[in-house]
Design a protein around this motif. Structure first.
Motif, PDB file in Angstrom:
ATOM      1  N   PRO A 221       0.317  -1.232  -0.012  1.00 39.40           N
ATOM      2  CA  PRO A 221       0.136  -0.348   0.021  1.00 39.40           C
ATOM      3  C   PRO A 221       0.769   1.935   0.339  1.00 39.40           C
ATOM      4  O   PRO A 221       1.497   1.425   0.797  1.00 39.40           O
ATOM      5  N   LYS A 222       0.678   2.321  -1.075  1.00 42.52           N
ATOM      6  CA  LYS A 222       0.643   3.439  -0.705  1.00 42.52           C
ATOM      7  C   LYS A 222       1.315   4.395   0.196  1.00 42.52           C
ATOM      8  O   LYS A 222       2.644   4.524   0.584  1.00 42.52           O
ATOM      9  N   THR A 223       0.521   3.627   0.955  1.00 38.83           N
ATOM     10  CA  THR A 223       0.171   5.008   1.923  1.00 38.83           C
ATOM     11  C   THR A 223       1.455   4.058   3.988  1.00 38.83           C
ATOM     12  O   THR A 223       1.779   4.909   4.451  1.00 38.83           O
ATOM     13  N   ALA A 224       1.862   2.825   3.304  1.00 37.12           N
ATOM     14  CA  ALA A 224       2.323   2.642   3.842  1.00 37.12           C
ATOM     15  C   ALA A 224       4.533   2.576   3.913  1.00 37.12           C
ATOM     16  O   ALA A 224       5.373   2.424   4.434  1.00 37.12           O
ATOM     17  N   LYS A 225       4.428   3.005   2.044  1.00 33.57           N
ATOM     18  CA  LYS A 225       5.473   3.006   1.962  1.00 33.57           C
ATOM     19  C   LYS A 225       7.203   4.680   2.529  1.00 33.57           C
ATOM     20  O   LYS A 225       5.635   5.741   2.801  1.00 33.57           O
ATOM     21  N   PRO A 226       7.934   4.034   2.987  1.00 33.60           N
ATOM     22  CA  PRO A 226       8.816   5.150   3.697  1.00 33.60           C
ATOM     23  C   PRO A 226       8.545   6.198   2.737  1.00 33.60           C
ATOM     24  O   PRO A 226       9.005   6.065   1.888  1.00 33.60           O
ATOM     25  N   LYS A 227       8.826   7.631   3.035  1.00 32.27           N
ATOM     26  CA  LYS A 227       9.021   9.026   1.873  1.00 32.27           C
ATOM     27  C   LYS A 227      10.241   8.651   2.216  1.00 32.27           C
ATOM     28  O   LYS A 227      11.180   9.410   3.268  1.00 32.27           O
ATOM     29  N   LEU A 228      11.092   8.961   1.331  1.00 30.77           N
ATOM     30  CA  LEU A 228      12.251   8.602   0.289  1.00 30.77           C
ATOM     31  C   LEU A 228      13.069   9.955   1.037  1.00 30.77           C
ATOM     32  O   LEU A 228      12.589  10.559   0.100  1.00 30.77           O
ATOM     33  N   PRO A 229      14.413  10.011   1.362  1.00 34.84           N
ATOM     34  CA  PRO A 229      14.586  11.353   1.636  1.00 34.84           C
ATOM     35  C   PRO A 229      15.919  11.879   0.122  1.00 34.84           C
ATOM     36  O   PRO A 229      15.629  10.917  -0.619  1.00 34.84           O
ATOM     37  N   GLU A 230      15.511  13.801  -0.282  1.00 33.11           N
ATOM     38  CA  GLU A 230      15.750  13.701  -1.678  1.00 33.11           C
ATOM     39  C   GLU A 230      16.944  13.239  -1.603  1.00 33.11           C
ATOM     40  O   GLU A 230      18.399  13.495  -0.460  1.00 33.11           O
ATOM     41  N   PRO A 231      18.142  12.067  -2.641  1.00 28.45           N
ATOM     42  CA  PRO A 231      19.628  11.992  -2.358  1.00 28.45           C
ATOM     43  C   PRO A 231      20.140  13.426  -2.984  1.00 28.45           C
ATOM     44  O   PRO A 231      19.614  14.463  -3.770  1.00 28.45           O
ATOM     45  N   PRO A 232      21.014  13.641  -2.150  1.00 26.78           N
ATOM     46  CA  PRO A 232      22.311  14.917  -1.818  1.00 26.78           C
ATOM     47  C   PRO A 232      22.877  14.680  -4.005  1.00 26.78           C
ATOM     48  O   PRO A 232      22.387  13.796  -4.864  1.00 26.78           O
ATOM     49  N   ALA A 233      23.260  15.847  -4.061  1.00 22.43           N
ATOM     50  CA  ALA A 233      23.961  15.853  -5.289  1.00 22.43           C
ATOM     51  C   ALA A 233      24.675  15.280  -5.514  1.00 22.43           C
ATOM     52  O   ALA A 233      25.480  14.508  -7.318  1.00 22.43           O
ATOM     53  N   ASN A 234      25.605  14.747  -5.000  1.00 26.80           N
ATOM     54  CA  ASN A 234      26.741  13.592  -5.372  1.00 26.80           C
ATOM     55  C   ASN A 234      26.177  12.188  -5.028  1.00 26.80           C
ATOM     56  O   ASN A 234      26.838  11.068  -5.700  1.00 26.80           O
ATOM     57  N   VAL A 235      25.178  12.214  -4.855  1.00 23.46           N
ATOM     58  CA  VAL A 235      24.444  10.733  -5.566  1.00 23.46           C
ATOM     59  C   VAL A 235      23.687  10.808  -6.264  1.00 23.46           C
ATOM     60  O   VAL A 235      23.753   9.570  -6.836  1.00 23.46           O
ATOM     61  N   GLY A 236      22.919  11.819  -6.172  1.00 16.72           N
ATOM     62  CA  GLY A 236      21.818  11.602  -7.431  1.00 16.72           C
ATOM     63  C   GLY A 236      20.914  10.106  -7.997  1.00 16.72           C
ATOM     64  O   GLY A 236      20.440   9.618  -6.931  1.00 16.72           O
ATOM     65  N   GLN A 237      20.848   9.784  -8.757  1.00 17.73           N
ATOM     66  CA  GLN A 237      20.049   8.606  -9.269  1.00 17.73           C
ATOM     67  C   GLN A 237      20.383   7.548  -9.943  1.00 17.73           C
ATOM     68  O   GLN A 237      21.466   8.074 -10.327  1.00 17.73           O
ATOM     69  N   PRO A 238      20.116   6.224  -9.799  1.00 16.35           N
ATOM     70  CA  PRO A 238      20.819   5.437 -10.184  1.00 16.35           C
ATOM     71  C   PRO A 238      20.016   4.585 -12.347  1.00 16.35           C
ATOM     72  O   PRO A 238      19.380   6.084 -12.493  1.00 16.35           O
TER      73      PRO A 238
ATOM     74  N   TRP B 102      24.795   0.454  -4.215  1.00 17.40           N
ATOM     75  CA  TRP B 102      23.327   0.990  -4.473  1.00 17.40           C
ATOM     76  C   TRP B 102      22.191   1.637  -3.224  1.00 17.40           C
ATOM     77  O   TRP B 102      22.741   1.806  -2.462  1.00 17.40           O
ATOM     78  N   GLU B 103      22.274   2.787  -3.521  1.00 16.35           N
ATOM     79  CA  GLU B 103      22.002   4.171  -1.698  1.00 16.35           C
ATOM     80  C   GLU B 103      20.240   3.176  -1.934  1.00 16.35           C
ATOM     81  O   GLU B 103      19.529   4.403  -1.813  1.00 16.35           O
ATOM     82  N   THR B 104      20.223   2.634  -1.005  1.00 14.91           N
ATOM     83  CA  THR B 104      19.381   2.061  -0.074  1.00 14.91           C
ATOM     84  C   THR B 104      18.216   3.328   0.779  1.00 14.91           C
ATOM     85  O   THR B 104      17.384   3.666  -0.197  1.00 14.91           O
ATOM     86  N   GLU B 105      19.117   4.066   0.651  1.00 13.40           N
ATOM     87  CA  GLU B 105      18.338   4.760   1.520  1.00 13.40           C
ATOM     88  C   GLU B 105      17.266   6.329   0.948  1.00 13.40           C
ATOM     89  O   GLU B 105      17.351   6.511   1.514  1.00 13.40           O
ATOM     90  N   TYR B 106      18.628   6.641  -0.235  1.00 10.43           N
ATOM     91  CA  TYR B 106      17.474   7.303  -0.989  1.00 10.43           C
ATOM     92  C   TYR B 106      16.915   6.962  -2.325  1.00 10.43           C
ATOM     93  O   TYR B 106      15.848   7.274  -2.873  1.00 10.43           O
ATOM     94  N   TRP B 107      16.829   5.461  -2.707  1.00  7.88           N
ATOM     95  CA  TRP B 107      16.177   5.353  -3.864  1.00  7.88           C
ATOM     96  C   TRP B 107      15.568   4.048  -4.050  1.00  7.88           C
ATOM     97  O   TRP B 107      14.851   3.442  -4.525  1.00  7.88           O
ATOM     98  N   GLY B 108      15.502   3.198  -2.157  1.00  7.96           N
ATOM     99  CA  GLY B 108      15.225   2.700  -1.771  1.00  7.96           C
ATOM    100  C   GLY B 108      15.334   0.885  -1.870  1.00  7.96           C
ATOM    101  O   GLY B 108      16.904   1.048  -2.288  1.00  7.96           O
ATOM    102  N   GLU B 109      14.655   0.226  -1.964  1.00  4.69           N
ATOM    103  CA  GLU B 109      15.120  -1.718  -1.880  1.00  4.69           C
ATOM    104  C   GLU B 109      16.108  -1.505  -3.500  1.00  4.69           C
ATOM    105  O   GLU B 109      15.762  -1.334  -4.285  1.00  4.69           O
ATOM    106  N   ASN B 110      17.210  -2.646  -3.085  1.00  4.06           N
ATOM    107  CA  ASN B 110      17.664  -3.174  -4.090  1.00  4.06           C
ATOM    108  C   ASN B 110      16.547  -2.966  -5.436  1.00  4.06           C
ATOM    109  O   ASN B 110      16.098  -5.007  -5.270  1.00  4.06           O
ATOM    110  N   PRO B 111      16.811  -3.324  -6.656  1.00  2.00           N
ATOM    111  CA  PRO B 111      16.100  -3.797  -7.394  1.00  2.00           C
ATOM    112  C   PRO B 111      16.035  -5.417  -7.491  1.00  2.00           C
ATOM    113  O   PRO B 111      15.146  -6.469  -8.117  1.00  2.00           O
ATOM    114  N   ALA B 112      17.389  -6.432  -7.166  1.00  2.00           N
ATOM    115  CA  ALA B 112      17.229  -7.658  -6.794  1.00  2.00           C
ATOM    116  C   ALA B 112      17.314  -8.456  -5.962  1.00  2.00           C
ATOM    117  O   ALA B 112      17.524  -9.289  -5.656  1.00  2.00           O
TER     118      ALA B 112
END
Length: 210
Positions: free
Chosen positions: A60-77, A195-205
């Protein structure tokens, strides 16, 4: 009244894909260990879900924790990449590992289960397996792992494990030896990224057993 058409997505089963008939879906998941599937009302929704992750559609979307915005040096995967992960049962010592393409969710490889292993060994083997796979297919995709320990072991070309060799885990040790030999005998330029779990969520694998 006609029964409403449903579309069934199988993320993990005998065959991965979207199925318009329940019997076809059932053939992929019945008796398959830890099958992952879900029904959708439209083909568009189902195809979109297949490109995503199972847990994003059953939690459920309501159960998902809101992930912090990744800093510039982390970015997106990087979407066009391979994620690797291991699963280890603390009670039995059984370990397995797998690699998936991040953007498509396609299973690239899966190995195990192996008896009397450790999570770090599984994570290490997953990275080396991905390196060998990419070299074989002349691919430059980066690799993501959420294990700092395994990444360090790969850089040192040695698994610094304290695990004791037993008859039960001998196949795992043999695989470990081959992995270390591969690292010594092969050169690669493949980026191995954290893989930055703190910012991106669970590892896709991830095996989804937490």
């Amino acid at each position: 009244m006609a029964k409403k058409q449903k579309y069934y997505v199988v993320w993990h089963g005998r065959e991965r894909g979207v199925f318009a008939d329940w019997k076809d879906c059932e053939a992929q998941i019945k008796g398959f260990p830890e099958a992952k599937f879900k029904s959708f009302d439209t083909l568009e929704e189902a195809e979109k879900a297949l490109r995503g992750r199972y847990w994003d559609f059953v939690t459920p979307k309501t159960a998902k924790p809101k992930l912090p915005e990744p800093p510039a040096n982390v970015g997106q995967p990087i979407a066009d990449s391979i994620a690797v992960d291991a699963a280890w049962n603390t009670a039995t010592g059984v370990v397995e590992y797998q690699g998936k393409h991040i953007r498509t969710g396609q299973m690239i490889f899966h190995q195990g289960p192996f008896q009397e292993g450790t999570n770090n060994i599984g994570e290490f083997l997953a990275i080396v397996h991905a390196l060998a796979y990419l070299q074989k297919h002349d691919s430059k995709l980066p690799i993501y792992s959420d294990s700092k320990t395994a990444i360090a072991w790969v850089k040192r070309k040695h698994a610094n494990t304290k695990l004791i060799l037993t008859p039960a885990n001998k196949p795992l040790f043999e695989l470990l030896q081959r992995a270390e030999e591969w690292l010594v005998n092969n050169r690669y330029t493949t980026p191995i990224l954290k893989w930055e779990t703190e910012y991106w969520g669970e590892n896709p694998a991830d095996f989804g057993r937490k």
